[in-house]
Write a protein that holds these residues in place. Sequence first.
Motif, PDB file in Angstrom:
ATOM      1  N   GLY A 125       0.786  -1.227   0.000  1.00  0.00           N
ATOM      2  CA  GLY A 125       0.000   0.000   0.000  1.00  0.00           C
ATOM      3  C   GLY A 125       0.815   1.273   0.000  1.00  0.00           C
ATOM      4  N   ASN A 126       2.127   1.182   0.236  1.00  0.00           N
ATOM      5  CA  ASN A 126       2.934   2.401   0.245  1.00  0.00           C
ATOM      6  C   ASN A 126       3.309   2.864  -1.159  1.00  0.00           C
ATOM      7  OD1 ASN A 126       4.858   0.459  -0.360  1.00  0.00           O
ATOM      8  ND2 ASN A 126       6.413   1.315   0.998  1.00  0.00           N
ATOM      9  N   ILE A 127       2.888   2.149  -2.166  1.00  0.00           N
ATOM     10  CA  ILE A 127       3.075   2.583  -3.550  1.00  0.00           C
ATOM     11  C   ILE A 127       1.920   3.536  -3.863  1.00  0.00           C
ATOM     12  CG2 ILE A 127       3.086   1.831  -5.960  1.00  0.00           C
ATOM     13  CD1 ILE A 127       4.454  -0.759  -4.940  1.00  0.00           C
ATOM     14  N   PRO A 128       2.225   4.803  -4.176  1.00  0.00           N
ATOM     15  CA  PRO A 128       1.159   5.804  -4.316  1.00  0.00           C
ATOM     16  C   PRO A 128       0.018   5.397  -5.246  1.00  0.00           C
ATOM     17  CG  PRO A 128       3.306   6.859  -4.434  1.00  0.00           C
ATOM     18  CD  PRO A 128       3.553   5.375  -4.409  1.00  0.00           C
ATOM     19  N   GLU A 129       0.331   4.780  -6.363  1.00  0.00           N
ATOM     20  CA  GLU A 129      -0.730   4.391  -7.307  1.00  0.00           C
ATOM     21  C   GLU A 129      -1.623   3.301  -6.735  1.00  0.00           C
ATOM     22  OE1 GLU A 129       2.745   6.000  -9.500  1.00  0.00           O
ATOM     23  OE2 GLU A 129       2.529   4.403  -8.048  1.00  0.00           O
ATOM     24  N   PRO A 132      -5.276   4.042  -3.686  1.00  0.00           N
ATOM     25  CA  PRO A 132      -6.732   4.006  -3.889  1.00  0.00           C
ATOM     26  C   PRO A 132      -7.254   2.625  -4.284  1.00  0.00           C
ATOM     27  CG  PRO A 132      -5.666   5.183  -5.709  1.00  0.00           C
ATOM     28  CD  PRO A 132      -4.605   4.850  -4.696  1.00  0.00           C
ATOM     29  N   TYR A 133      -6.383   1.768  -4.798  1.00  0.00           N
ATOM     30  CA  TYR A 133      -6.826   0.446  -5.245  1.00  0.00           C
ATOM     31  C   TYR A 133      -6.845  -0.556  -4.098  1.00  0.00           C
ATOM     32  CZ  TYR A 133      -6.648   1.705 -10.165  1.00  0.00           C
ATOM     33  OH  TYR A 133      -6.885   2.269 -11.375  1.00  0.00           O
ATOM     34  N   GLY A 134      -5.769  -0.573  -3.318  1.00  0.00           N
ATOM     35  CA  GLY A 134      -5.682  -1.504  -2.209  1.00  0.00           C
ATOM     36  C   GLY A 134      -5.624  -2.952  -2.641  1.00  0.00           C
ATOM     37  N   SER A 135      -5.075  -3.221  -3.817  1.00  0.00           N
ATOM     38  CA  SER A 135      -4.940  -4.591  -4.281  1.00  0.00           C
ATOM     39  C   SER A 135      -3.541  -5.079  -3.927  1.00  0.00           C
ATOM     40  CB  SER A 135      -5.156  -4.668  -5.797  1.00  0.00           C
ATOM     41  OG  SER A 135      -4.994  -6.000  -6.229  1.00  0.00           O
ATOM     42  N   ALA A 162       0.854   2.340 -14.416  1.00  0.00           N
ATOM     43  CA  ALA A 162       1.818   2.655 -13.355  1.00  0.00           C
ATOM     44  C   ALA A 162       1.842   1.546 -12.304  1.00  0.00           C
ATOM     45  CB  ALA A 162       1.493   4.001 -12.721  1.00  0.00           C
ATOM     46  N   LEU A 163       0.681   0.983 -12.009  1.00  0.00           N
ATOM     47  CA  LEU A 163       0.627  -0.150 -11.083  1.00  0.00           C
ATOM     48  C   LEU A 163       1.401  -1.336 -11.655  1.00  0.00           C
ATOM     49  CD1 LEU A 163      -3.106  -0.001  -9.964  1.00  0.00           C
ATOM     50  CD2 LEU A 163      -1.105   0.282  -8.479  1.00  0.00           C
ATOM     51  N   GLY A 164       1.244  -1.587 -12.951  1.00  0.00           N
ATOM     52  CA  GLY A 164       1.988  -2.659 -13.595  1.00  0.00           C
ATOM     53  C   GLY A 164       3.486  -2.436 -13.499  1.00  0.00           C
ATOM     54  N   LYS A 165       3.928  -1.218 -13.794  1.00  0.00           N
ATOM     55  CA  LYS A 165       5.361  -0.901 -13.704  1.00  0.00           C
ATOM     56  C   LYS A 165       5.863  -1.089 -12.275  1.00  0.00           C
ATOM     57  CE  LYS A 165       5.130   2.351 -17.519  1.00  0.00           C
ATOM     58  NZ  LYS A 165       5.071   3.766 -17.909  1.00  0.00           N
ATOM     59  N   ALA A 166       5.039  -0.692 -11.303  1.00  0.00           N
ATOM     60  CA  ALA A 166       5.426  -0.840  -9.902  1.00  0.00           C
ATOM     61  C   ALA A 166       5.585  -2.313  -9.527  1.00  0.00           C
ATOM     62  CB  ALA A 166       4.393  -0.164  -9.003  1.00  0.00           C
ATOM     63  N   LEU A 167       4.699  -3.173 -10.024  1.00  0.00           N
ATOM     64  CA  LEU A 167       4.823  -4.604  -9.725  1.00  0.00           C
ATOM     65  C   LEU A 167       6.085  -5.176 -10.358  1.00  0.00           C
ATOM     66  CD1 LEU A 167       3.586  -7.120  -8.376  1.00  0.00           C
ATOM     67  CD2 LEU A 167       2.452  -7.586 -10.570  1.00  0.00           C
ATOM     68  N   GLY A 168       6.345  -4.841 -11.610  1.00  0.00           N
ATOM     69  CA  GLY A 168       7.561  -5.321 -12.262  1.00  0.00           C
ATOM     70  C   GLY A 168       8.805  -4.875 -11.529  1.00  0.00           C
ATOM     71  N   LYS A 169       8.822  -3.621 -11.116  1.00  0.00           N
ATOM     72  CA  LYS A 169       9.961  -3.080 -10.373  1.00  0.00           C
ATOM     73  C   LYS A 169      10.129  -3.818  -9.050  1.00  0.00           C
ATOM     74  CE  LYS A 169      11.584   1.135  -8.143  1.00  0.00           C
ATOM     75  NZ  LYS A 169      11.222   2.459  -7.674  1.00  0.00           N
TER      76      LYS A 169
END
Length: 179
Positions: A125-129, A132-135, A162-169
């Motif tokens: 949840g600390n990823i800004p994008e 709001p999703y909470g997934s 952006a969520l996808g990029k965050a998961l890959g990172k």
Amino acid sequence: MKKIYVAYDSENGHTELLAKAIAEGARNIEQTQVQLNHIRDSNPNDLVDMDAIIWGCPGYFGTISANLKKWIDDLGVLWAEGKLINKVGAVFCTTATVHGGVELTLLNLMTPMLHQGMIIVGLPGNIPENAPYGSFYGVGITCPIESSPDDPPNMPSETDLALGKALGKRVAETIQKLH
């Protein structure tokens, strides 16, 4: 060089765009190589040489697409030989409706990883994008059904990608830390 395999099923391009964003996020981490394949072009034996595996698909009524399920079922030999134990895993999906089973689909995608002995990485949840999703199970996005068949398709938004990029990172950073 750490290696990540992103395998996806996509029928209308929504999930493919998300898979590409995940691959891009992982590639932005130094010493990370990413192989991105639609499951029709994927060989399960390629997973043996990977440090991490990320798979995803469209969600249908809260479950995995039939094509990805068949591909996962073909991993039985790798399971029997313990070839995927301790590899990092992550999951993603797309749905067409709000409350269309995103979380259930993500959990269904994780179950085979747990059976394989993989270490699952979610999206905190600390990823800004993600706030709001909470997934926290991976990336699950909704691309609403178009109002009319003549409307252009509702593709993933910049926030979704952006969520996808965050998961890959996150996956790439995790394998760097583990190894």
